[in-house]
Structures are given as structure tokens and as C-alpha cells.
Design an enzyme around this catalytic site. Sequence first.
Site, mmCIF file in Angstrom:
data_model
loop_
_atom_site.group_PDB
_atom_site.id
_atom_site.type_symbol
_atom_site.label_atom_id
_atom_site.label_comp_id
_atom_site.label_asym_id
_atom_site.label_seq_id
_atom_site.Cartn_x
_atom_site.Cartn_y
_atom_site.Cartn_z
ATOM 1 N N HIS A 167 0.815 -1.218 0.000
ATOM 2 C CA HIS A 167 0.000 0.000 0.000
ATOM 3 C C HIS A 167 0.845 1.264 0.000
ATOM 4 O O HIS A 167 0.346 2.334 -0.376
ATOM 5 C CB HIS A 167 -0.933 0.015 1.216
ATOM 6 N N CYS A 168 2.125 1.186 0.363
ATOM 7 C CA CYS A 168 2.903 2.412 0.579
ATOM 8 C C CYS A 168 3.755 2.827 -0.612
ATOM 9 O O CYS A 168 3.587 3.900 -1.166
ATOM 10 C CB CYS A 168 3.798 2.233 1.814
ATOM 11 N N ILE A 169 4.704 1.980 -0.990
ATOM 12 C CA ILE A 169 5.738 2.410 -1.927
ATOM 13 C C ILE A 169 5.197 2.771 -3.307
ATOM 14 O O ILE A 169 5.661 3.737 -3.909
ATOM 15 C CB ILE A 169 6.856 1.345 -2.020
#
Length: 435
Positions: free
Chosen positions: A272-274
Site C-alpha cells: 500500500h505504501c511504496i
Amino acid sequence: MNDLQQLQERIETGGVVVGIYGLGYVGLPLALRFTEAGIKVIGFDIDESKVNALNAGQSYIERLTPDLIASARAKGFEATNDFARSTEADALIVCVPTPLDHHREPDLSYVLATVEAILPHFRAGHLLSLESTTWPGTTDEELAPRLQACGFVPGRNCALVFSPEREDPGNPTYATHNIPKVIGGMTPSCLQLGKALYEHAIETMVPVSSTRVAEMSKLLENIHRAVNIGLVNEMKIVADKMDINIHEVIRAAATKPFGFVPYTPGPGLGGHCIPIDPFYLTWKAREYGINTRFIELAGEINHYMPHWVVQKVADALNERCKSIKGSRILILGLAYKKNIDDTRESPAVEIMSLLEAKGAQIDYSDPHVPSFPRKRDYHFELSSVPLSPERIRGYDCLLIATDHDDFDYELLSEHAGLIVDTRGRMKESEKVVIA
């Protein structure tokens, strides 16, 4: 004693009640950790199936076993979709998704919808903490004005902090309790209250001077990784053209004991982040007249990688006088990284979509993901295929998208006619193509 002093006393005595909004890969581990530390937790989620599962002692996240849920339930943890129960909590922690929209711009709809659902039940003495990754300024530009419009002023009769999540699913060394936690407050008193709250559950707190610093720190962490992964992915493409094994190159470079941090290439970015966080900063930077070319270039390279993999599959099949259209292709690994069940933004899913669009017959095998999960942009009516010599031999190509340790690589090597390996798990050979 005023409202914030009463909150401080409840926090210090351990009598504080914590409400956690969003019981996914971030919110649920945090809820279990607070419960383990002896803090009463109410979990909120709009997904009724999650609420029902948790209240029945069941888990929908592989690493969080039913035993952990049962233990938390025995200590008073409960889940609900009734936001009116927000009045029962003292500290409200928002852990909902912050995706990109179809224009690759920040989508704060989940955060804002959650806050709007909380506001009718917000009261003086409440502490609101946002953990969802977002652009610098979200807390003081979006959340604070909504509180103030209802008569709640951070630092005066309520508290507002930003403390970004740092979950790393599958990490055997670091979990919620021992990952240092950054926190910034709207005021010094907000910071003091937020820090005291989280200290019940987290071993090391890292206070910073403002919510904007905390918001930017989270973006820097993930942009650092995205840029370096983009670099090594570009190096992979160059090395491939020069007939050099990039994984051997990385192993050699990593022997340098200083000044080099090894990053490994892959089929694209996942989690979900990078894949998402860099675009939160590039979007906000435009407000200040800044073009973040370096970050955006890395994003372009990483976004291209699934297409690169599909071309490698096409070339490998072509060498065997076959085309993608009509070929049976088995995707090995649906999760975005090995040994977990998290498929958010997984490049394997994008690769499946691209291959299917070219006419391939697609299956997948992933011991951690028994059936294809619900997604906003993709849908496959598929379940994980068990691996056997006969089944393996029935495919024209096996594509290693995620190198789970559970896969029997000797079995794959012995019975597959063609393997395209995007993770460098296998040695290159007549039947193994490194992509």
C-alpha cells in the site's frame, strides 16, 4: 481539572479507552497490541464481515492467528460498525486507506469520510490521531478545520496528532511493539498526550516538532525505497541488454561493507505504501511550484516493470515457437512480497491483467492467498492452484512473480517446460529465464 487534564490522567493510569478506525493490515495489529498492553480497545470498521469475524474470534489476516484474536477478545476487545460508540473511547486512531484515484492523485475520501462519521460523536477531551499516509499538511489543513468548525480546538479542549504507521508484514524481527514510532502534534500539549498514549503499546517513540514533519518523514521513508528500487529496476533492464545477471551484480556489490545498500529488482512495486506515497508528495509539491522530476522518473520506471515482464514472457514463448495468445500461464505468487498474504497493489495482479488482455489463459498459485481477493480495478474468478508434477507440466510457462519460501523450486525446475523468474530465485538455464 479541565478536559485534557482528565484525558492525561486516564492515559497515565491505563484507564484510557482506544478506538481504532479501519481494521486492516495496520489497524488490527495496532488494536491487538494495545489490548495486549492492557488497554481497552474498540475496533471500528464499515466492513460488516470483518466485524463479525473478529467478534466470532476469527481472523482474516494470515499472520494474526485466531488465537491472538481470541486472546484479545478475552481482554475486552470488540469490533463494531456503529460509529456512535465513538463516545465510549477517549483516543480515536484513524488507520484507513489513502489510495490514488484514477488520475494518480491523492484520494483522501476514506480519511475524510471516517472523520465526518466521527464528528457527530466527538467530545471535549477526545484525542484524534491520524496514521494513514498522506501529504504534508493534511492534519492541519483538512482535519483541524473540521474539528474547529464543531467547536473543538486542538490543544485547548481536544488533542490532534499525526503518527504514521510503519507496519512491515512478514518481518520476523520487527512488529508493531518494537518499531520506533514517529509522532507530531498540533500543539506541544497534543504531542505530549499522543506520546503518552502510544507509549503504552510502543517501546520507542520519536517525537517531532509538527504534524507536517511527521507526515513528510513517512513519505521520505517510502520515496527513498521507491527511488532506489526504480534505480535497480533500470539497472536490471540495462544488464539484461548486456547479457549480465543483475542479481549476481547486486550480490557482488553488496560485499562492500560501507556506502552501499542492496536493493533487489522485481516485477514492479507492491504494497500500500511504496507504489502510492511518492505521488502524494509530487502532487503537493506542485502547489509550491516544484516539479519533483527525480521521484516521478522512478515512478515511471517502476510502473513500467509489469510491461517489461510481459515482454520477457512473450520473448521466451516466441523462442519456443509459441505466442502469448492461447498459452497456459501459471502465476506463482499473488502477494506483493514473499511469505505474506497481502496483495495490495501487487504487480502480479497487473501482470495477470496484461497477459489475459493478450489472450493468455491465466491461473495462479499462492499458498497464502487461497482465492483471488476483492479489488477496485481487477477481478478474476480464480482460486489458488495446487502444484503437482502433472499440473506443472500442463502449463506453457510458469511466471515467478513472488518468491514464497513455501514453493518447491526443485519440483518446479524438474517438471516445468519454461520458467520466467522475476525475483532471481532460480539459476538461469535453458528452461529458466531471468526477467
